[in-house]
Scaffold this motif. Structure first.
Motif, PDB file in Angstrom:
ATOM      1  N   LEU A  10     -12.429 -42.451 -27.867  1.00 12.03           N
ATOM      2  CA  LEU A  10     -12.188 -43.458 -28.895  1.00 12.03           C
ATOM      3  C   LEU A  10     -11.582 -42.823 -30.147  1.00 12.03           C
ATOM      4  O   LEU A  10     -10.597 -43.331 -30.697  1.00 12.03           O
ATOM      5  N   LEU A  14      -7.450 -43.193 -31.740  1.00 10.02           N
ATOM      6  CA  LEU A  14      -7.116 -43.658 -33.095  1.00 10.02           C
ATOM      7  C   LEU A  14      -6.186 -42.707 -33.846  1.00 10.02           C
ATOM      8  O   LEU A  14      -5.658 -43.066 -34.902  1.00 10.02           O
ATOM      9  N   ARG A  32      -5.732 -51.767 -36.945  1.00 12.05           N
ATOM     10  CA  ARG A  32      -6.230 -51.166 -35.700  1.00 12.05           C
ATOM     11  C   ARG A  32      -7.265 -50.085 -36.004  1.00 12.05           C
ATOM     12  O   ARG A  32      -8.265 -49.947 -35.269  1.00 12.05           O
ATOM     13  N   GLY A  36     -11.046 -50.030 -34.697  1.00  6.15           N
ATOM     14  CA  GLY A  36     -11.519 -48.853 -33.981  1.00  6.15           C
ATOM     15  C   GLY A  36     -12.740 -48.233 -34.633  1.00  6.15           C
ATOM     16  O   GLY A  36     -13.669 -47.792 -33.949  1.00  6.15           O
ATOM     17  N   ASP A  39     -15.706 -50.286 -33.724  1.00  3.91           N
ATOM     18  CA  ASP A  39     -16.110 -49.954 -32.357  1.00  3.91           C
ATOM     19  C   ASP A  39     -16.855 -48.619 -32.332  1.00  3.91           C
ATOM     20  O   ASP A  39     -17.849 -48.463 -31.612  1.00  3.91           O
TER      21      ASP A  39
END
Length: 58
Positions: A10, A14, A32, A36, A39
């Motif tokens: 993850l 990014l 975004r 991210g 998340d």
């Protein structure tokens, strides 16, 4: 250990958006990044809970 791999993936995913946002001022990349990071926060919380549950079982 797969949770750790998921976390690394993850963060790595990014990287390009961070470059686009900070170097090229791309606003969509900023959106975004924010998603991210949310998340990432949720994943970190899940991992914390999992670790605590494992510790309490022992």
């Amino acid at each position: 250990m797969s949770r750790f791999s998921e976390l690394k993936d993850l963060v790595t995913s990014l990287e390009a958006d961070f470059e686009k946002f900070y170097e090229k001022k791309n606003q969509a990349a900023g959106t975004r990044i924010r998603k991210g990071m949310q998340d990432l926060k949720n994943l970190a919380q899940d991992i914390r809970k999992e670790v605590q549950d494992i510790k309490n079982e022992e």
